[in-house]
Design a protein around this motif. Structure first.
Motif, PDB file in Angstrom:
ATOM      1  N   THR A 128      -3.734   4.991 -12.690  1.00  0.00           N
ATOM      2  CA  THR A 128      -2.336   4.687 -12.385  1.00  0.00           C
ATOM      3  C   THR A 128      -1.586   4.535 -13.702  1.00  0.00           C
ATOM      4  N   GLU A 132      -6.481   1.850 -14.622  1.00  0.00           N
ATOM      5  CA  GLU A 132      -7.276   2.165 -13.449  1.00  0.00           C
ATOM      6  C   GLU A 132      -7.258   1.003 -12.455  1.00  0.00           C
ATOM      7  N   LEU A 138      -5.292  -0.266  -3.697  1.00  0.00           N
ATOM      8  CA  LEU A 138      -4.051   0.510  -3.657  1.00  0.00           C
ATOM      9  C   LEU A 138      -3.399   0.397  -2.288  1.00  0.00           C
ATOM     10  N   ASP A 142       2.595   2.043  -4.202  1.00  0.00           N
ATOM     11  CA  ASP A 142       2.033   2.022  -5.551  1.00  0.00           C
ATOM     12  C   ASP A 142       2.153   3.408  -6.168  1.00  0.00           C
ATOM     13  N   ARG A 143       1.914   3.514  -7.454  1.00  0.00           N
ATOM     14  CA  ARG A 143       1.998   4.810  -8.118  1.00  0.00           C
ATOM     15  C   ARG A 143       0.655   5.140  -8.770  1.00  0.00           C
ATOM     16  N   VAL A 144       0.311   6.424  -8.733  1.00  0.00           N
ATOM     17  CA  VAL A 144      -0.924   6.901  -9.342  1.00  0.00           C
ATOM     18  C   VAL A 144      -0.584   8.008 -10.329  1.00  0.00           C
ATOM     19  N   SER A 151       3.471  10.746 -12.653  1.00  0.00           N
ATOM     20  CA  SER A 151       3.364   9.541 -11.832  1.00  0.00           C
ATOM     21  C   SER A 151       3.834   9.875 -10.416  1.00  0.00           C
ATOM     22  N   GLU A 153       4.025   8.624  -6.185  1.00  0.00           N
ATOM     23  CA  GLU A 153       3.975   7.499  -5.260  1.00  0.00           C
ATOM     24  C   GLU A 153       2.848   7.682  -4.241  1.00  0.00           C
ATOM     25  N   VAL A 154       2.151   6.593  -3.956  1.00  0.00           N
ATOM     26  CA  VAL A 154       1.162   6.589  -2.884  1.00  0.00           C
ATOM     27  C   VAL A 154       1.910   6.437  -1.556  1.00  0.00           C
ATOM     28  N   THR A 236      -0.501  11.512  -1.325  1.00  0.00           N
ATOM     29  CA  THR A 236       0.754  11.567  -2.071  1.00  0.00           C
ATOM     30  C   THR A 236       1.640  12.624  -1.417  1.00  0.00           C
TER      31      THR A 236
END
Length: 317
Positions: A128, A132, A138, A142-144, A151, A153-154, A236
């Protein structure tokens, strides 16, 4: 979580717990890596190791929780007696411990129950923007990080409980990828994925089952029956390349639909209905025999490995 699966064990031979008056210590003669530890059987479905819980080992014997825990590198581990070596104890883990982490005379703690760290699959680390994060920590919003540094967004973290029946997971086989097995030190720690989940290698989506070499990459073979394990998947906006334990891997693509996941109702509540995701424009490899020769060599694969894995998967269906 009915059973907490682990993959490895440290054995301490001729172990003795000592009451110093101000605490307890554990002395032993030798520390060694046992290898596959099997699952910790959580008899009261508490998610922790407690009195009466057992660790099943490769040979079918069992080891009971001693009532002591030990802290290593900031994490707390349950200590179990060992069935085959009376007087020895075993500490189950998922590949993160070494015999050198232990010293004779180390402090231990009396505990009626002990959390068993690094639950199977849920301890996978996803990259992320802030470093990590365990996949089971998660959540939507959240963002990964993607493999190319974006980047994202989840949108949803899919969760599915696999129920083992007679030593097999009918919903899908599992593959264990040892640290460094994919080359260049990746993954940086052991990675567990479902057999049809793809790693991204040399510009290809390679299903994990096609990578199995029986040594550093292997099908999950567990002795326990009726065990459960929870697996996760990150969705995502599009089918993308994420980093799991440092290794490039695919994000969620609804090839088999979302309805089979435990938290499908949460998805429907958020999005109203299933959302179609197009698969990325990379070739997907589903069999070891379809891998380029140089990649097979790098992974330590032979034609016999591919044939054996195909046969094991057929038998599991």
């Amino acid at each position: 979580m009915a059973d907490v699966l682990t993959t490895n064990s440290i054995i301490l031979s001729s172990a003795t717990f000592n009451d110093t008056g101000s605490g307890f210590t554990l002395t032993y003669n030798d520390a060694s890596e046992y290898g596959s530890g099997g699952p910790v059987i959580d008899s009261d479905d508490s998610g922790t190791a407690s009195d009466g819980d057992k660790l099943w080992n490769d040979h079918g014997g069992d080891a009971g929780y001693t009532g002591y825990t030990v802290e290593i590198n900031g994490d707390t581990y349950g200590v179990f007696t060992y069935y085959y070596l009376p007087g020895s104890v075993v500490i189950p883990h998922n590949g993160e411990l070494e015999p050198s982490d232990f010293t004779s005379g180390m402090d231990v703690t009396e505990a009626a129950e002990a959390s068993v760290v690094n639950c199977f699959a849920g301890d996978t680390l996803i990259a992320t923007p802030d470093g990590e994060v365990r996949i089971d920590a998660l959540s939507a919003g959240d963002r990964v990080l993607t493999a190319d540094g974006r980047s994202e967004e989840v949108l949803w973290v899919a969760r599915q409980t696999l129920q083992m029946i007679h030593g097999l997971y009918p919903q899908g086989d599992l593959v264990r990828i040892s640290a460094g097995a994919l080359g260049n030190g990746l993954p940086h720690r052991e990675l567990v994925v479902t057999a049809e989940h793809a790693m991204v290698l040399d510009g290809m989506l390679v299903n994990a089952a096609a990578l199995v070499n029986g040594d550093t990459i292997r099908l999950e073979l567990a002795e326990a029956r009726n065990a459960e394990v929870t697996v996760y998947h990150v969705e995502t906006a599009r089918h993308d390349v994420l980093l799991a334990n440092g290794a490039a891997t695919e994000s969620f693509v609804e090839a088999n639909g979302r309805a089979a996941y435990d938290n499908y109702a949460d998805y429907v509540a958020r999005f109203g209905e299933d959302r179609t995701i197009a698969e990325m424009a990379l070739p997907r490899v589903t069999s070891a025999r379809l891998l380029p020769a140089d990649l097979r060599a790098r992974l330590g694969l032979t034609e016999a490995d591919g044939a054996a894995v195909s046969r094991e998967l057929e038998l599991a269906l």
